[in-house]
Design an enzyme around this catalytic site. Structure first.
Site, PDB file in Angstrom:
ATOM      1  N   HIS A  81       0.861  -1.196   0.000  1.00 12.04           N
ATOM      2  CA  HIS A  81       0.000   0.000   0.000  1.00 12.04           C
ATOM      3  C   HIS A  81       0.892   1.240   0.000  1.00 12.04           C
ATOM      4  O   HIS A  81       1.822   1.329   0.785  1.00 12.04           O
ATOM      5  CB  HIS A  81      -0.900   0.025   1.235  1.00 12.04           C
ATOM      6  CG  HIS A  81      -2.069  -0.908   1.135  1.00 12.04           C
ATOM      7  ND1 HIS A  81      -3.163  -0.813   1.958  1.00 12.04           N
ATOM      8  CD2 HIS A  81      -2.317  -1.941   0.300  1.00 12.04           C
ATOM      9  CE1 HIS A  81      -4.039  -1.758   1.638  1.00 12.04           C
ATOM     10  NE2 HIS A  81      -3.537  -2.461   0.643  1.00 12.04           N
ATOM     11  N   TYR A 210      -8.643   5.407   7.942  1.00 24.01           N
ATOM     12  CA  TYR A 210      -8.690   5.748   9.369  1.00 24.01           C
ATOM     13  C   TYR A 210      -9.733   6.861   9.501  1.00 24.01           C
ATOM     14  O   TYR A 210      -9.538   7.958   8.969  1.00 24.01           O
ATOM     15  CB  TYR A 210      -7.330   6.271   9.857  1.00 24.01           C
ATOM     16  CG  TYR A 210      -6.272   5.192  10.027  1.00 24.01           C
ATOM     17  CD1 TYR A 210      -5.564   4.685   8.942  1.00 24.01           C
ATOM     18  CD2 TYR A 210      -5.969   4.683  11.290  1.00 24.01           C
ATOM     19  CE1 TYR A 210      -4.587   3.705   9.106  1.00 24.01           C
ATOM     20  CE2 TYR A 210      -4.997   3.705  11.465  1.00 24.01           C
ATOM     21  CZ  TYR A 210      -4.313   3.218  10.372  1.00 24.01           C
ATOM     22  OH  TYR A 210      -3.352   2.246  10.537  1.00 24.01           O
ATOM     23  N   PRO A 302      -2.964   0.223  19.068  1.00 21.30           N
ATOM     24  CA  PRO A 302      -2.780  -0.268  17.693  1.00 21.30           C
ATOM     25  C   PRO A 302      -2.932   0.779  16.591  1.00 21.30           C
ATOM     26  O   PRO A 302      -2.626   0.489  15.432  1.00 21.30           O
ATOM     27  CB  PRO A 302      -3.876  -1.343  17.555  1.00 21.30           C
ATOM     28  CG  PRO A 302      -4.892  -0.996  18.573  1.00 21.30           C
ATOM     29  CD  PRO A 302      -4.167  -0.338  19.698  1.00 21.30           C
ATOM     30  N   LYS A 306       2.171  -0.304  15.033  1.00 20.74           N
ATOM     31  CA  LYS A 306       3.616  -0.345  15.318  1.00 20.74           C
ATOM     32  C   LYS A 306       4.096  -1.575  16.083  1.00 20.74           C
ATOM     33  O   LYS A 306       5.296  -1.880  16.082  1.00 20.74           O
ATOM     34  CB  LYS A 306       4.018   0.902  16.118  1.00 20.74           C
ATOM     35  CG  LYS A 306       4.055   2.163  15.302  1.00 20.74           C
ATOM     36  CD  LYS A 306       5.282   2.209  14.411  1.00 20.74           C
ATOM     37  CE  LYS A 306       5.124   3.161  13.261  1.00 20.74           C
ATOM     38  NZ  LYS A 306       5.082   2.554  11.952  1.00 20.74           N
ATOM     39  N   TYR A 394       4.697   6.358   9.913  1.00 18.64           N
ATOM     40  CA  TYR A 394       3.834   5.212   9.573  1.00 18.64           C
ATOM     41  C   TYR A 394       4.617   4.157   8.799  1.00 18.64           C
ATOM     42  O   TYR A 394       4.538   2.963   9.112  1.00 18.64           O
ATOM     43  CB  TYR A 394       2.614   5.690   8.769  1.00 18.64           C
ATOM     44  CG  TYR A 394       1.503   4.660   8.737  1.00 18.64           C
ATOM     45  CD1 TYR A 394       0.436   4.729   9.630  1.00 18.64           C
ATOM     46  CD2 TYR A 394       1.518   3.616   7.820  1.00 18.64           C
ATOM     47  CE1 TYR A 394      -0.576   3.771   9.622  1.00 18.64           C
ATOM     48  CE2 TYR A 394       0.516   2.658   7.806  1.00 18.64           C
ATOM     49  CZ  TYR A 394      -0.528   2.743   8.705  1.00 18.64           C
ATOM     50  OH  TYR A 394      -1.517   1.794   8.691  1.00 18.64           O
TER      51      TYR A 394
HETATM   52  P1  FAD Z   1       3.515 -11.849  21.196  1.00 15.33           P
HETATM   53  O1  FAD Z   1       3.023 -11.855  19.810  1.00 15.33           O
HETATM   54  O2  FAD Z   1       2.548 -11.550  22.303  1.00 15.33           O
HETATM   55  O3  FAD Z   1       4.183 -13.265  21.459  1.00 15.33           O
HETATM   56  C1  FAD Z   1       4.545 -13.714  22.758  1.00 15.33           C
HETATM   57  C2  FAD Z   1       4.500 -15.234  22.774  1.00 15.33           C
HETATM   58  O4  FAD Z   1       4.977 -15.679  24.048  1.00 15.33           O
HETATM   59  C3  FAD Z   1       3.100 -15.781  22.626  1.00 15.33           C
HETATM   60  O5  FAD Z   1       3.043 -16.748  21.613  1.00 15.33           O
HETATM   61  C4  FAD Z   1       2.783 -16.360  24.003  1.00 15.33           C
HETATM   62  O6  FAD Z   1       1.931 -17.485  23.932  1.00 15.33           O
HETATM   63  C5  FAD Z   1       4.156 -16.715  24.512  1.00 15.33           C
HETATM   64  N1  FAD Z   1       4.237 -16.765  25.976  1.00 15.33           N
HETATM   65  C6  FAD Z   1       3.673 -15.910  26.861  1.00 15.33           C
HETATM   66  N2  FAD Z   1       3.968 -16.274  28.119  1.00 15.33           N
HETATM   67  C7  FAD Z   1       4.741 -17.385  28.027  1.00 15.33           C
HETATM   68  C8  FAD Z   1       5.349 -18.234  28.981  1.00 15.33           C
HETATM   69  N3  FAD Z   1       5.208 -18.011  30.306  1.00 15.33           N
HETATM   70  N4  FAD Z   1       6.061 -19.303  28.552  1.00 15.33           N
HETATM   71  C9  FAD Z   1       6.205 -19.539  27.217  1.00 15.33           C
HETATM   72  N5  FAD Z   1       5.637 -18.763  26.264  1.00 15.33           N
HETATM   73  C10 FAD Z   1       4.923 -17.704  26.672  1.00 15.33           C
HETATM   74  N6  FAD Z   1       1.261  -4.414  15.443  1.00 15.33           N
HETATM   75  C11 FAD Z   1       1.681  -3.951  14.241  1.00 15.33           C
HETATM   76  O7  FAD Z   1       2.884  -3.755  14.051  1.00 15.33           O
HETATM   77  N7  FAD Z   1       0.830  -3.682  13.192  1.00 15.33           N
HETATM   78  C12 FAD Z   1      -0.501  -3.867  13.347  1.00 15.33           C
HETATM   79  O8  FAD Z   1      -1.238  -3.673  12.376  1.00 15.33           O
HETATM   80  C13 FAD Z   1      -0.996  -4.344  14.610  1.00 15.33           C
HETATM   81  N8  FAD Z   1      -2.300  -4.592  14.788  1.00 15.33           N
HETATM   82  C14 FAD Z   1      -2.700  -5.240  15.918  1.00 15.33           C
HETATM   83  C15 FAD Z   1      -4.001  -5.608  16.010  1.00 15.33           C
HETATM   84  C16 FAD Z   1      -4.430  -6.308  17.113  1.00 15.33           C
HETATM   85  C17 FAD Z   1      -5.849  -6.744  17.150  1.00 15.33           C
HETATM   86  C18 FAD Z   1      -3.539  -6.624  18.186  1.00 15.33           C
HETATM   87  C19 FAD Z   1      -4.015  -7.373  19.403  1.00 15.33           C
HETATM   88  C20 FAD Z   1      -2.219  -6.248  18.102  1.00 15.33           C
HETATM   89  C21 FAD Z   1      -1.795  -5.559  16.979  1.00 15.33           C
HETATM   90  N9  FAD Z   1      -0.463  -5.222  16.835  1.00 15.33           N
HETATM   91  C22 FAD Z   1      -0.048  -4.653  15.653  1.00 15.33           C
HETATM   92  C23 FAD Z   1       0.497  -5.553  17.887  1.00 15.33           C
HETATM   93  C24 FAD Z   1       1.239  -6.864  17.602  1.00 15.33           C
HETATM   94  O9  FAD Z   1       0.322  -7.916  17.390  1.00 15.33           O
HETATM   95  C25 FAD Z   1       2.165  -7.201  18.787  1.00 15.33           C
HETATM   96  O10 FAD Z   1       2.938  -6.062  19.080  1.00 15.33           O
HETATM   97  C26 FAD Z   1       3.097  -8.387  18.468  1.00 15.33           C
HETATM   98  O11 FAD Z   1       2.387  -9.597  18.514  1.00 15.33           O
HETATM   99  C27 FAD Z   1       4.271  -8.462  19.449  1.00 15.33           C
HETATM  100  O12 FAD Z   1       5.032  -9.613  19.201  1.00 15.33           O
HETATM  101  P2  FAD Z   1       5.827 -10.335  20.375  1.00 15.33           P
HETATM  102  O13 FAD Z   1       6.510 -11.486  19.738  1.00 15.33           O
HETATM  103  O14 FAD Z   1       6.598  -9.347  21.128  1.00 15.33           O
HETATM  104  O15 FAD Z   1       4.700 -10.822  21.393  1.00 15.33           O
HETATM  105  C1  DHB Z   2      -4.507  -3.231  11.116  1.00 18.28           C
HETATM  106  C2  DHB Z   2      -4.231  -3.064  12.455  1.00 18.28           C
HETATM  107  C3  DHB Z   2      -3.850  -1.820  12.905  1.00 18.28           C
HETATM  108  O1  DHB Z   2      -3.569  -1.642  14.192  1.00 18.28           O
HETATM  109  C4  DHB Z   2      -3.738  -0.739  12.033  1.00 18.28           C
HETATM  110  O2  DHB Z   2      -3.381   0.470  12.514  1.00 18.28           O
HETATM  111  C5  DHB Z   2      -3.993  -0.931  10.705  1.00 18.28           C
HETATM  112  C6  DHB Z   2      -4.379  -2.187  10.244  1.00 18.28           C
HETATM  113  C7  DHB Z   2      -4.914  -4.577  10.626  1.00 18.28           C
HETATM  114  O3  DHB Z   2      -5.080  -5.474  11.467  1.00 18.28           O
HETATM  115  O4  DHB Z   2      -5.106  -4.732   9.415  1.00 18.28           O
END
Ligand code: FAD
Ligand code: DHB
Length: 400
Positions: A81, A210, A302, A306, A394
């Site tokens: 995009h 947005y 979100p 980021k 962004y």
């Molecule tokens: P996580 O993905 O949370 O992974 C952590 C892992 O550790 C999990 O699999 C968990 O099961 C495991 N774990 C936890 N505790 C333990 C334990 N005690 N022992 C062993 N394993 C354990 N970010 C973006 O950049 N762009 C977006 O568009 C965006 N949209 C989002 C939309 C939604 C709906 C949500 C909820 C989040 C969004 N985010 C977005 C944020 C993004 O999903 C998170 O920042 C990202 O998942 C972080 O990755 P991580 O590996 O740090 O943590």
């Molecule tokens: C999506 C999630 C976001 O947090 C955002 O800012 C834009 C798109 C997505 O899940 O597609």
């Protein structure tokens, strides 16, 4: 490098807690540098590969996945995009990324697809991921031999490591294992959440919308030509049962309404979820030989998309620092990890807070505050300097 069995325990160079984007990508980047690691994960492979979360990848994240050899399916199935739309006052304004950022763009590709690609790459390379571990605990963090103890397949196991990476997300166990005197936490909880849905429908828009509206924020995103991802601001304590499909569509139509002839395509809603919103940072992102990365160390609301990108940026810095240590014994980069990662983290924290504040309706919002939001949106839509600020944050500031 094979694991070495020592006194009944298993030894690895880097023990990684959590198989989210941070843990899996770190393990893969270390492997590319010839450094062995073991990832432990509390959930099943099926579960981590099916959890619906982020969708937007910054240019730097895309480049990193490509250069690490895990971008092939993303390049085939993801969508580049080159801008986003801001909708307010019933009108739509486009922010054009390439012209404002020297040619940069973003990729829409779901987080669980990134997870699938990383798990497949790790397993194909003989990487070790232990799924469904229980009761993980980390200790001896301030020694040269930190350890992870956990239950796996009915036995207690101990992993002796040179370093531990805490990649276990916001609710994990690694951050709370740092003595409270050695960590400083910054938190902001927002008085709203996002109601997210997946819909069987063709795209209503070629780029994300947005929308600012007096009934609350709404976002139109996508997953594929058949599946759309939509969000709307809601009460963070609300429950799914209060949101029959008809109410969701009524709200989305109202918040996205425009006099420009645009139409939202409806379809079968097959997934619903409510997401709480907070900003959080822990400083420093290191204690002894434990290094935190991703959501374990910081959370952003979100709105700026980021979270996943910050996780990728953290582990890039950490993998390079570990590679420098193993190739020359030089600890300088490891010593600098927290400060270097936090610089990017705070930029993303500010951007995410800014986007959130500009686009959402606050409970106690006065007419004054509402007018300020509209003025700021007008300014973004009309000033190249302000649009550039949004665009360059962004698409993501350069990784180095
Ligand atoms: P996580 O993905 O949370 O992974 C952590 C892992 O550790 C999990 O699999 C968990 O099961 C495991 N774990 C936890 N505790 C333990 C334990 N005690 N022992 C062993 N394993 C354990 N970010 C973006 O950049 N762009 C977006 O568009 C965006 N949209 C989002 C939309 C939604 C709906 C949500 C909820 C989040 C969004 N985010 C977005 C944020 C993004 O999903 C998170 O920042 C990202 O998942 C972080 O990755 P991580 O590996 O740090 O943590
Ligand atoms: C999506 C999630 C976001 O947090 C955002 O800012 C834009 C798109 C997505 O899940 O597609």
């Amino acid at each position: 490098m094979p694991d070495r069995v020592l006194g009944g325990g298993v030894k690895t160079r880097v023990g990684i807690v959590g198989a989210g984007p941070a843990g899996l990508l770190l393990s893969h980047l270390l492997h590319l540098d010839g450094i062995d690691s073991v990832v432990i994960e509390s959930r099943s492979r099926q579960e981590i590969e099916a959890t619906i979360r982020a969708g937007v990848l910054e240019q730097g994240t895309v480049d990193l996945l490509k250069s690490a050899g895990v971008g092939e399916r993303m390049q085939r199935e993801g969508f580049v995009h080159e801008g986003i739309y801001l909708r307010f006052g019933g009108r739509t304004h486009r922010i054009d990324f390439p012209s404002l950022t020297g040619g940069r763009s973003i990729m829409v590709y779901a987080q669980h697809e990134v997870i699938k690609d990383l798990v497949a790459a790790r397993l194909a390379a003989g990487g070790k991921i232990l799924f469904e571990v229980k009761d993980a605990a980390v200790y001896d963090l301030d020694t040269q031999a930190p350890k992870i103890r956990f239950h796996h397949q009915g036995t207690v196991q101990e992993l002796e490591c040179d370093f531990i990476a805490g990649c276990d997300g916001f609710h994990g166990i690694t951050r709370p294992s740092i003595p409270s005197r050695a960590r400083h936490e910054f938190t902001r909880v927002y008085p709203f959440g996002w109601f997210g849905i997946l819909v069987e429908a063709p795209p209503s828009t070629d780029e994300l919308i947005y929308a600012h509206h007096e009934r609350g924020f709404a976002l139109v995103s996508t997953r594929s030509p058949q599946i759309q991802r939509l969000y709307l601001q809601c009460d963070p304590d609300d429950e799914l049962r209060n949101w029959p499909d008809s109410r969701i569509w009524d709200e989305l139509h109202a918040r996205l309404a425009t006099g420009e002839g645009w139409k939202l395509a409806e379809g079968r809603i097959f997934q619903k979820g409510i997401i709480a919103m907070r900003s959080f940072v822990v400083e420093p992102m290191r204690y002894g030989r434990l290094f935190l990365a991703g959501d374990a160390a910081h959370i952003v609301p979100p709105t700026g998309a980021k979270g996943l990108n910050l996780a990728a940026a953290d582990v890039r810095v950490l993998s390079k620092a570990l590679a420098a240590f193993y190739s020359s014994g030089d600890e300088e980069a490891l010593k600098g990890y927290s400060a270097k990662a936090l610089k990017r983290v705070w930029r993303a924290e500010h951007f995410s807070w800014w986007m959130t504040s500009m686009l959402h309706r606050f409970h106690d919002e006065s007419a004054f505050h509402h007018r300020l939001q509209l003025s700021e949106l007008e300014y973004v839509a009309s000033s190249r300097a302000k649009a550039q600020t949004l665009a360059e944050n962004y698409v993501g500031l350069p990784l180095d």
